[in-house]
Design a protein around this motif. Structure first.
Motif, PDB file in Angstrom:
ATOM      1  N   TYR A 203       0.781  -9.673  -7.375  1.00  0.00           N
ATOM      2  CA  TYR A 203      -0.541  -9.091  -7.188  1.00  0.00           C
ATOM      3  C   TYR A 203      -1.407  -9.255  -8.437  1.00  0.00           C
ATOM      4  O   TYR A 203      -2.619  -9.476  -8.345  1.00  0.00           O
ATOM      5  CB  TYR A 203      -0.430  -7.602  -6.841  1.00  0.00           C
ATOM      6  N   PHE A 214      -8.936  -5.811  -5.782  1.00  0.00           N
ATOM      7  CA  PHE A 214      -8.097  -4.773  -5.176  1.00  0.00           C
ATOM      8  C   PHE A 214      -8.861  -3.448  -5.150  1.00  0.00           C
ATOM      9  O   PHE A 214      -9.629  -3.149  -6.070  1.00  0.00           O
ATOM     10  CB  PHE A 214      -6.803  -4.607  -5.973  1.00  0.00           C
ATOM     11  N   PRO A 222       4.302   1.701  -6.127  1.00  0.00           N
ATOM     12  CA  PRO A 222       4.196   2.027  -4.699  1.00  0.00           C
ATOM     13  C   PRO A 222       5.386   2.830  -4.179  1.00  0.00           C
ATOM     14  O   PRO A 222       6.475   2.802  -4.758  1.00  0.00           O
ATOM     15  CB  PRO A 222       4.169   0.635  -4.044  1.00  0.00           C
ATOM     16  N   TYR A 227       2.761  -1.244   2.145  1.00  0.00           N
ATOM     17  CA  TYR A 227       2.441  -2.641   2.421  1.00  0.00           C
ATOM     18  C   TYR A 227       0.981  -2.941   2.083  1.00  0.00           C
ATOM     19  O   TYR A 227       0.118  -2.058   2.116  1.00  0.00           O
ATOM     20  CB  TYR A 227       2.734  -3.004   3.881  1.00  0.00           C
ATOM     21  N   SER A 228       0.761  -4.186   1.734  1.00  0.00           N
ATOM     22  CA  SER A 228      -0.580  -4.671   1.426  1.00  0.00           C
ATOM     23  C   SER A 228      -0.873  -5.870   2.312  1.00  0.00           C
ATOM     24  O   SER A 228       0.029  -6.679   2.573  1.00  0.00           O
ATOM     25  CB  SER A 228      -0.681  -5.079  -0.050  1.00  0.00           C
ATOM     26  N   THR A 229      -2.104  -5.989   2.787  1.00  0.00           N
ATOM     27  CA  THR A 229      -2.474  -7.115   3.634  1.00  0.00           C
ATOM     28  C   THR A 229      -3.588  -7.910   2.969  1.00  0.00           C
ATOM     29  O   THR A 229      -4.507  -7.349   2.380  1.00  0.00           O
ATOM     30  CB  THR A 229      -2.909  -6.653   5.038  1.00  0.00           C
ATOM     31  N   PHE A 230      -3.468  -9.220   3.072  1.00  0.00           N
ATOM     32  CA  PHE A 230      -4.420 -10.133   2.450  1.00  0.00           C
ATOM     33  C   PHE A 230      -4.853 -11.192   3.458  1.00  0.00           C
ATOM     34  O   PHE A 230      -4.072 -11.578   4.338  1.00  0.00           O
ATOM     35  CB  PHE A 230      -3.781 -10.864   1.257  1.00  0.00           C
ATOM     36  N   CYS A 243      -8.207  -8.721  -0.335  1.00  0.00           N
ATOM     37  CA  CYS A 243      -7.220  -7.688  -0.013  1.00  0.00           C
ATOM     38  C   CYS A 243      -7.820  -6.743   1.021  1.00  0.00           C
ATOM     39  O   CYS A 243      -8.836  -6.094   0.765  1.00  0.00           O
ATOM     40  CB  CYS A 243      -6.820  -6.925  -1.274  1.00  0.00           C
ATOM     41  N   GLN A 245      -5.848  -4.226   2.748  1.00  0.00           N
ATOM     42  CA  GLN A 245      -5.216  -2.926   2.501  1.00  0.00           C
ATOM     43  C   GLN A 245      -4.303  -3.084   1.297  1.00  0.00           C
ATOM     44  O   GLN A 245      -3.637  -4.107   1.155  1.00  0.00           O
ATOM     45  CB  GLN A 245      -4.359  -2.486   3.694  1.00  0.00           C
ATOM     46  N   TYR A 246      -4.254  -2.050   0.466  1.00  0.00           N
ATOM     47  CA  TYR A 246      -3.390  -2.125  -0.712  1.00  0.00           C
ATOM     48  C   TYR A 246      -2.441  -0.932  -0.741  1.00  0.00           C
ATOM     49  O   TYR A 246      -2.864   0.216  -0.739  1.00  0.00           O
ATOM     50  CB  TYR A 246      -4.220  -2.168  -1.993  1.00  0.00           C
ATOM     51  N   ASN A 247      -1.140  -1.230  -0.752  1.00  0.00           N
ATOM     52  CA  ASN A 247      -0.087  -0.213  -0.793  1.00  0.00           C
ATOM     53  C   ASN A 247      -0.316   0.892   0.234  1.00  0.00           C
ATOM     54  O   ASN A 247      -0.229   2.089  -0.076  1.00  0.00           O
ATOM     55  CB  ASN A 247       0.043   0.377  -2.203  1.00  0.00           C
ATOM     56  N   SER A 248      -0.592   0.492   1.452  1.00  0.00           N
ATOM     57  CA  SER A 248      -0.767   1.461   2.537  1.00  0.00           C
ATOM     58  C   SER A 248       0.577   2.136   2.837  1.00  0.00           C
ATOM     59  O   SER A 248       1.585   1.461   3.054  1.00  0.00           O
ATOM     60  CB  SER A 248      -1.280   0.734   3.786  1.00  0.00           C
TER      61      SER A 248
END
Length: 256
Positions: A203, A214, A222, A227-230, A243, A245-248
């Motif tokens: 990251y 971010f 975390p 989870y993170s989505t890119f 990014c 979502q970051y560290n959802s």
């Protein structure tokens, strides 16, 4: 990209590194909840490290998928956790005590330059190489969709990190906005299950070198199965990332 589920070592605050420890029951439930949260994604590929905590996390997530036939899970050692050498399986407080004897205040300040632990550049090289070859294999597969390949063997064929160095890698990067992405432009959706330090290094590469913005600090460690989505736009030697979502981790709220 998802951080593996909890193990007993996590619960005991032990440093795991390359020690191969299975998920505990809490970790399995975390993975089940993550799988339900991610079940709507139509996955084209799934990757994990060669350590069982990511294998089990990813397998449980795939079991929760709405897809009648989820993709096969491919192991790739390039996304395994950093090797912590002499500290592995030690309690974090004991490792910090030993580091203080060497005039290092804590693990956070340790530079991994003792020749025993895996160095930061070594970890960065392998996780970035994984991402680069994954992007290239997606590009190659979708550029020639007539070859009938699912793309995983293309990534495996490019997996050797010999002679690869992030410092010498040549590429361009530009910022990407969600407003510039259309759903029909997304050609593949890929699951990657990895580890805390490995993902954090990757990251930071996204932020520092690929201009990915971010929504919050990368220094916050975390929770398991965050989870993170890119969204990634790639053509050879050119990246654009955003990014979503970051560290959802809301899926594990209330789970002790």
């Amino acid at each position: 990209m998802i951080f593996s589920g909890e193990t007993d070592a996590n619960k005991e605050r032990r440093i795991q590194g390359h020690v191969d420890i299975p998920l505990n029951e809490c970790g399995r439930e975390q993975a089940r909840r993550a799988g339900k949260a991610l079940s709507h994604y139509k996955l084209s590929r799934a990757y994990c490290s060669d350590l069982q905590r990511t294998q089990q996390t990813a397998s449980i997530i795939l079991e929760q998928s709405d897809m009648p036939l989820p993709p096969k899970l491919v192991q790739d050692p390039r996304i395994k956790e950093q090797g912590f050498g002499w500290m592995e399986n030690m309690l974090l407080e004991d490792a910090n005590r030993e580091l203080r004897k060497k005039n290092i205040s804590s693990l956070a300040e340790f530079q991994y330059d003792d020749g025993i632990t895996e160095s930061k550049p070594a970890v960065i090289n392998r996780v970035v190489h994984f991402f680069k070859t994954l992007c290239q294999s997606v590009y190659d597969k979708n550029k020639d969709s007539s070859n009938g390949s699912d793309g995983t063997e293309l990534c495996e064929a490019l997996s050797s990190t010999e002679n690869f160095s992030v410092a010498n890698d040549e590429y361009e990067a530009e910022e990407l906005s969600l407003s510039n992405v259309r759903e029909e432009d997304i050609c593949e959706t890929i699951l990657v299950a990895s580890h805390g330090a490995a993902l954090r290094y990757l990251y930071k590469h996204f932020r520092n070198n690929l201009k990915c913005v971010f929504p919050s600090s990368l220094e916050v460690y975390p929770r398991n199965t965050a989870y993170s989505t890119f969204i990634v736009r790639y053509s050879p030697r050119k990246y654009a990332l955003v990014c979503e979502q970051y560290n959802s981790d809301s899926h594990i709220d209330g789970l002790s």
